[in-house]
Design a protein around this motif. Structure first.
Motif, PDB file in Angstrom:
ATOM      1  N   GLY A 256       0.763  -1.040  -0.052  1.00 40.71           N
ATOM      2  CA  GLY A 256       0.039   0.294   0.326  1.00 40.71           C
ATOM      3  C   GLY A 256       0.995   1.107  -0.104  1.00 40.71           C
ATOM      4  N   LEU A 257       1.958   0.993   0.748  1.00 40.56           N
ATOM      5  CA  LEU A 257       2.981   2.078   0.823  1.00 40.56           C
ATOM      6  C   LEU A 257       3.513   2.840  -0.662  1.00 40.56           C
ATOM      7  N   GLY A 258       3.664   1.091  -0.747  1.00 41.72           N
ATOM      8  CA  GLY A 258       4.099   1.612  -2.550  1.00 41.72           C
ATOM      9  C   GLY A 258       3.450   2.213  -3.454  1.00 41.72           C
ATOM     10  N   LEU A 259       2.496   1.624  -3.422  1.00 46.90           N
ATOM     11  CA  LEU A 259       1.303   2.823  -4.216  1.00 46.90           C
ATOM     12  C   LEU A 259       0.920   3.893  -3.875  1.00 46.90           C
ATOM     13  N   GLY A 260       1.278   4.379  -2.412  1.00 45.88           N
ATOM     14  CA  GLY A 260       1.225   5.772  -2.779  1.00 45.88           C
ATOM     15  C   GLY A 260       2.391   6.018  -3.050  1.00 45.88           C
ATOM     16  N   LEU A 261       3.364   6.226  -2.889  1.00 46.42           N
ATOM     17  CA  LEU A 261       4.442   6.803  -3.441  1.00 46.42           C
ATOM     18  C   LEU A 261       4.580   6.629  -5.128  1.00 46.42           C
ATOM     19  N   LEU A 262       3.589   5.672  -5.452  1.00 47.62           N
ATOM     20  CA  LEU A 262       3.828   5.517  -7.472  1.00 47.62           C
ATOM     21  C   LEU A 262       2.970   6.973  -7.211  1.00 47.62           C
ATOM     22  N   VAL A 263       1.163   7.256  -6.857  1.00 50.08           N
ATOM     23  CA  VAL A 263       0.947   7.563  -6.595  1.00 50.08           C
ATOM     24  C   VAL A 263       1.352   9.262  -7.008  1.00 50.08           C
ATOM     25  N   VAL A 264       2.365   9.905  -5.528  1.00 50.19           N
ATOM     26  CA  VAL A 264       2.770  10.643  -5.820  1.00 50.19           C
ATOM     27  C   VAL A 264       3.820  11.001  -6.487  1.00 50.19           C
ATOM     28  N   TRP A 265       4.602   9.728  -7.598  1.00 51.72           N
ATOM     29  CA  TRP A 265       5.673   9.881  -9.019  1.00 51.72           C
ATOM     30  C   TRP A 265       4.168  10.758  -9.801  1.00 51.72           C
ATOM     31  N   VAL A 266       3.698   9.724  -9.488  1.00 52.04           N
ATOM     32  CA  VAL A 266       2.435  10.685 -11.027  1.00 52.04           C
ATOM     33  C   VAL A 266       2.340  11.921 -10.649  1.00 52.04           C
ATOM     34  N   GLY A 267       1.152  12.027  -9.763  1.00 55.02           N
ATOM     35  CA  GLY A 267       1.093  13.472  -9.368  1.00 55.02           C
ATOM     36  C   GLY A 267       2.557  14.807  -9.243  1.00 55.02           C
ATOM     37  N   SER A 268       3.621  14.471  -9.138  1.00 55.56           N
ATOM     38  CA  SER A 268       4.757  15.735  -8.583  1.00 55.56           C
ATOM     39  C   SER A 268       5.246  16.027 -10.283  1.00 55.56           C
ATOM     40  N   ARG A 269       5.632  17.385 -10.294  1.00 60.61           N
ATOM     41  CA  ARG A 269       5.797  18.305 -10.779  1.00 60.61           C
ATOM     42  C   ARG A 269       7.313  17.020 -11.650  1.00 60.61           C
ATOM     43  N   ARG A 270       7.783  17.352 -13.070  1.00 60.68           N
ATOM     44  CA  ARG A 270       8.626  17.717 -13.806  1.00 60.68           C
ATOM     45  C   ARG A 270       9.785  17.364 -12.806  1.00 60.68           C
ATOM     46  N   GLY A 271      10.512  16.362 -12.702  1.00 65.10           N
ATOM     47  CA  GLY A 271      11.349  16.331 -12.411  1.00 65.10           C
ATOM     48  C   GLY A 271      11.863  16.079 -10.507  1.00 65.10           C
ATOM     49  N   GLU A 272      10.834  16.031 -10.537  1.00 64.60           N
ATOM     50  CA  GLU A 272      10.450  16.352  -8.717  1.00 64.60           C
ATOM     51  C   GLU A 272      10.163  15.127  -7.737  1.00 64.60           C
ATOM     52  N   GLY A 273       9.659  14.074  -8.470  1.00 69.05           N
ATOM     53  CA  GLY A 273       9.112  12.867  -8.190  1.00 69.05           C
ATOM     54  C   GLY A 273       9.840  11.799  -8.344  1.00 69.05           C
ATOM     55  N   HIS A 274      11.534  11.532  -8.800  1.00 75.18           N
ATOM     56  CA  HIS A 274      11.954  10.305  -9.392  1.00 75.18           C
ATOM     57  C   HIS A 274      12.562   9.649  -7.674  1.00 75.18           C
ATOM     58  N   TRP A 275      12.496  10.561  -6.792  1.00 76.24           N
ATOM     59  CA  TRP A 275      12.151   9.837  -5.178  1.00 76.24           C
ATOM     60  C   TRP A 275      11.183   8.653  -5.268  1.00 76.24           C
ATOM     61  N   ALA A 276      10.016   9.131  -5.372  1.00 80.86           N
ATOM     62  CA  ALA A 276       8.827   8.529  -4.866  1.00 80.86           C
ATOM     63  C   ALA A 276       8.771   7.362  -5.828  1.00 80.86           C
ATOM     64  N   LEU A 277       9.233   7.678  -7.056  1.00 85.95           N
ATOM     65  CA  LEU A 277       9.252   6.282  -7.804  1.00 85.95           C
ATOM     66  C   LEU A 277      10.557   5.089  -7.632  1.00 85.95           C
ATOM     67  N   ALA A 278      11.643   5.365  -6.791  1.00 86.30           N
ATOM     68  CA  ALA A 278      12.162   4.341  -6.534  1.00 86.30           C
ATOM     69  C   ALA A 278      12.175   3.914  -5.477  1.00 86.30           C
ATOM     70  N   SER A 279      11.254   4.428  -4.463  1.00 79.95           N
ATOM     71  CA  SER A 279      11.520   4.353  -3.087  1.00 79.95           C
ATOM     72  C   SER A 279       9.461   3.565  -3.625  1.00 79.95           C
ATOM     73  N   GLY A 280       8.972   3.749  -3.960  1.00 82.70           N
ATOM     74  CA  GLY A 280       7.569   2.929  -4.021  1.00 82.70           C
ATOM     75  C   GLY A 280       7.957   1.741  -4.847  1.00 82.70           C
ATOM     76  N   VAL A 281       8.466   1.640  -6.023  1.00 78.58           N
ATOM     77  CA  VAL A 281       8.785  -0.129  -6.852  1.00 78.58           C
ATOM     78  C   VAL A 281       9.654  -0.754  -5.267  1.00 78.58           C
ATOM     79  N   VAL A 282      10.355  -0.155  -4.791  1.00 74.11           N
ATOM     80  CA  VAL A 282      11.263  -1.504  -3.722  1.00 74.11           C
ATOM     81  C   VAL A 282      10.584  -1.443  -2.536  1.00 74.11           C
ATOM     82  N   LEU A 283       9.346  -0.783  -2.846  1.00 76.05           N
ATOM     83  CA  LEU A 283       8.347  -0.849  -1.285  1.00 76.05           C
ATOM     84  C   LEU A 283       7.151  -2.508  -1.812  1.00 76.05           C
ATOM     85  N   LEU A 284       7.213  -1.938  -3.408  1.00 68.59           N
ATOM     86  CA  LEU A 284       6.550  -2.745  -3.918  1.00 68.59           C
ATOM     87  C   LEU A 284       6.914  -4.788  -4.018  1.00 68.59           C
TER      88      LEU A 284
END
Length: 151
Positions: free
Chosen positions: A84-112
């Motif tokens: 669930g937390l991984g999915l939440g971080l992927l939502v942060v990545w989708v909603g983030s502005r260009r270039g700002e959400g890479h940390w959320a993508l990496a963290s979300g994938v690892v948690l998933l």
């Protein structure tokens, strides 16, 4: 592009809340947490202030993890919070502005991945069940990568 991102966030919130309320009822702790997180997401979509996006994604994802419908995947009971937390971080990545959400993508994938691997004893059984989702995720990634290059 900004409206598309905001619309995607609201679509994700609506789908998540529909399934949480439908499966668990409106009084459980995870649904309440997801509702609070969804309020943050709606504020983000309305105001475009990114400060609402991270708590919204994390709280909604945590709510999903708490109230995961265990009847669908009984083997995941101990790892649903990570998923669930991984999915939440992927939502942060989708909603983030260009270039700002890479940390959320990496963290979300690892948690998933950690949640999926700890929840599944037999990796082949997992792959035989989830390979269509992996194909769809790769397709979504290709679409998003192309749309980010075009804008």
């Amino acid at each position: 592009m900004e409206r598309l991102r905001q619309g995607l966030v609201l679509v994700i919130v609506g789908i998540v809340l529909y399934f949480l309320v439908r499966e668990q009822g409106s009084g459980s702790g995870g649904v309440i947490l997801a509702l609070i997180g969804s309020a943050f997401m709606v504020f983000y979509a309305l105001t475009n202030q990114s400060g609402y996006l991270v708590p919204g994604g994390l709280m909604t994802g945590l709510g999903i993890g708490i109230d995961w419908p265990h009847a669908w995947w009984p083997g995941f009971q101990g790892s649903t919070v990570l998923i669930g937390l991984g999915l939440g971080l992927l939502v942060v990545w989708v909603g983030s502005r260009r270039g700002e959400g890479h940390w959320a993508l990496a963290s979300g994938v690892v948690l998933l991945l950690v949640g999926a691997l700890t929840g599944v004893g037999d990796i082949m059984a997992f792959l035989s069940l989830w390979w269509p989702v992996v194909v769809a995720a790769i397709g979504l990634w290709v679409i998003l990568a192309r749309s980010r290059k075009a804008s």
